[in-house]
Scaffold this active site. Structure first.
Site, mmCIF file in Angstrom:
data_model
loop_
_atom_site.group_PDB
_atom_site.id
_atom_site.type_symbol
_atom_site.label_atom_id
_atom_site.label_comp_id
_atom_site.label_asym_id
_atom_site.label_seq_id
_atom_site.Cartn_x
_atom_site.Cartn_y
_atom_site.Cartn_z
ATOM 1 N N ASP A 1 0.885 -1.330 0.002
ATOM 2 C CA ASP A 1 0.037 -0.130 0.047
ATOM 3 C C ASP A 1 0.782 1.236 0.044
ATOM 4 O O ASP A 1 1.886 1.235 -0.830
ATOM 5 C CB ASP A 1 -0.759 -0.029 1.144
ATOM 6 C CG ASP A 1 -2.206 0.819 1.099
ATOM 7 O OD1 ASP A 1 -3.172 0.675 0.481
ATOM 8 O OD2 ASP A 1 -2.009 2.025 1.732
ATOM 9 N N TYR B 1 -2.446 10.815 0.988
ATOM 10 C CA TYR B 1 -2.887 10.967 -0.333
ATOM 11 C C TYR B 1 -2.793 12.107 -1.296
ATOM 12 O O TYR B 1 -2.656 12.066 -2.386
ATOM 13 C CB TYR B 1 -4.566 10.487 -0.442
ATOM 14 C CG TYR B 1 -4.733 8.810 -0.022
ATOM 15 C CD1 TYR B 1 -5.001 7.820 -0.842
ATOM 16 C CD2 TYR B 1 -4.377 8.375 1.288
ATOM 17 C CE1 TYR B 1 -4.907 6.725 -0.652
ATOM 18 C CE2 TYR B 1 -4.625 7.166 1.496
ATOM 19 C CZ TYR B 1 -4.972 6.217 0.592
ATOM 20 O OH TYR B 1 -5.141 4.661 0.846
ATOM 21 N N HIS C 1 -4.745 -7.888 -0.077
ATOM 22 C CA HIS C 1 -4.111 -6.563 0.340
ATOM 23 C C HIS C 1 -3.404 -6.430 1.733
ATOM 24 O O HIS C 1 -2.150 -5.824 1.947
ATOM 25 C CB HIS C 1 -5.073 -5.425 0.276
ATOM 26 C CG HIS C 1 -4.491 -4.042 0.152
ATOM 27 N ND1 HIS C 1 -3.841 -3.648 -0.950
ATOM 28 C CD2 HIS C 1 -4.669 -3.140 1.205
ATOM 29 C CE1 HIS C 1 -3.453 -2.413 -0.553
ATOM 30 N NE2 HIS C 1 -3.694 -2.136 0.501
#
Length: 402
Positions: A185, A315, A369
């Site tokens: 990630d 982000y 994930h």
């Protein structure tokens, strides 16, 4: 570098406040859509709320978290929270024990350092799990800036590249002049950034995810896209259109989302819990993989530290400074990649090889994930295998110490 031991100690009134807020939840009206089709299932959320308010024992979770050796350090003007566990030697009590190899592992969103609890056990004491004790690691697992107990940066610009600079300084301050990096990630981006900006210190990088902002050289000056690469880009765009709304909000309007999630524990649980179901190899039943206690330990960390908004900030920063290697830059440290079948994207090997020196590529039999939580033994075995020749080469070059 100033380092202090750290222990989690959430105040009783904060725990009581959380339980009161859960009990006072104003539930959103349900829709006629099938369960999970439009997001978090209301029935599951109500069940989770009851358990969180009436049965979940934060103090027990806190005691388990505090079994992980945690510290705070001032690094380049930023406070960093991290786990630092030393590896166990060849045989307990043996004076001929091999030196554990230093490894920095980086989490992502919606995870935390808690993700790595079982993986750290496997990496630091492989003999306890039937593996070769010569493969032991010294593991450093920092909390990303703005996550958990790492305060949010006070200045803009903390993208994966700036975090990589922090990690390099942290590892050097801990006495590790050379080390390996691993991540998934957001942590995959940090690990690639370490390879890009600190190749003199990073022996190799192991990944179990490729950041969506990664852009290698393509176009007229590069090799044409293969069919597998074209398929990957199309699938990535289709996934983004249907499943990537959370990331678009994080990267464009994080404060708007944070205003809601920081005030509502069940809103936070929905935002995070839905991803643990959608991105894991759980067959549609989240508790096939994660217990309620595991899910709520992670969600509670976000709640008690009020980090959901600061965590989104990365982000925003990564959108402004993406993993763009379109100019043809190549990363010199070797790279290993583990492809878990239920991961949210599956890049072909050639896509990484446009930028990276890929020396290990593994198609994993199961997992998704959150590989460090879902399949810690599988991931640990891959990490050991990747770093085994690198540690031998590194230690041979400096036989008198790290």
């Amino acid at each position: 570098m100033q380092i202090e031991p750290f222990e989690i100690a959430i105040a009783d009134e904060d725990i009581d406040d959380l339980r009161g807020r859960i009990r006072a939840t104003r539930w959103a009206p349900a829709t006629p859509a099938p369960a999970w089709r439009q997001g978090a299932d209301p029935a599951w959320l109500r069940e989770l709320a009851t358990y969180w308010a009436e049965h979940f024992d934060w103090r027990a979770a806190e005691r388990k978290l505090n079994q992980m050796p945690q510290f705070l350090a001032e690094v380049n003007g930023q406070t960093v929270h991290f786990v630092h566990r030393r590896g166990v030697g060849f045989e307990r009590g043996s004076e001929h024990a091999p030196r554990p190899y230093p490894l920095v592992i980086t989490h992502g969103w919606p995870g935390s350092f808690f993700e790595f609890r079982a993986l750290i056990d496997q990496l630091c004491d492989p003999a306890a799990f039937g593996a070769d004790p010569a493969d032991a690691f010294d593991v450093v697992a920092p909390s990303l800036p703005g996550f958990a107990f790492s305060p949010a940066p006070t200045q803009p610009g903390t993208s994966a590249f700036q975090v990589a600079d922090l990690w390099a300084s942290l590892m050097r301050g801990l006495g590790y002049e050379r080390f390996g990096a691993q991540g998934g990630d957001l942590g995959a981006g940090v690990s690639l950034a370490l390879a890009a900006h600190h190749s003199q210190a990073v022996d190799g990088v192991h990944l179990n995810f490729l950041p969506s902002s990664y852009e290698p050289a393509i176009g007229a000056a590069a090799q044409p896209l293969t069919q597998a690469e074209e398929n990957y880009l199309r699938e990535k765009n289709e996934w983004g259109a249907l499943e990537g709304g959370y990331a678009h909000l994080h990267a464009t309007k994080p404060l708007t989302v944070a205003a809601s999630l920081n005030d509502s524990p069940m809103g936070l649980a929905a935002w995070i819990g839905e991803k643990f179901r959608a991105w894991s190899d759980c067959g549609g039943d989240i508790e096939n993989v994660f217990s309620k206690d595991e899910l709520l330990t992670n969600i509670s960390l976000y709640w008690f530290t009020q980090c959901i908004g600061p965590a989104m900030q990365m982000y925003w920063e990564n959108r402004l400074q993406p993993m763009n290697f379109s100019g043809g830059q190549r990363l010199t440290p070797p790279v290993g990649f583990a492809v878990f079948p239920k991961e949210i994207n599956h890049p072909p090997r050639s896509w990484l090889e446009r930028t990276c020196n890929v020396v290990q590529w593994s198609e994993m039999p199961s997992g998704g994930h959150f590989a460090a939580m879902e399949k810690p033994a599988l991931l640990a075995a891959e990490i050991r295998r990747f770093f085994r020749p690198l540690r031998e080469k590194t230690f041979a070059a400096r036989p008198s110490g790290r």
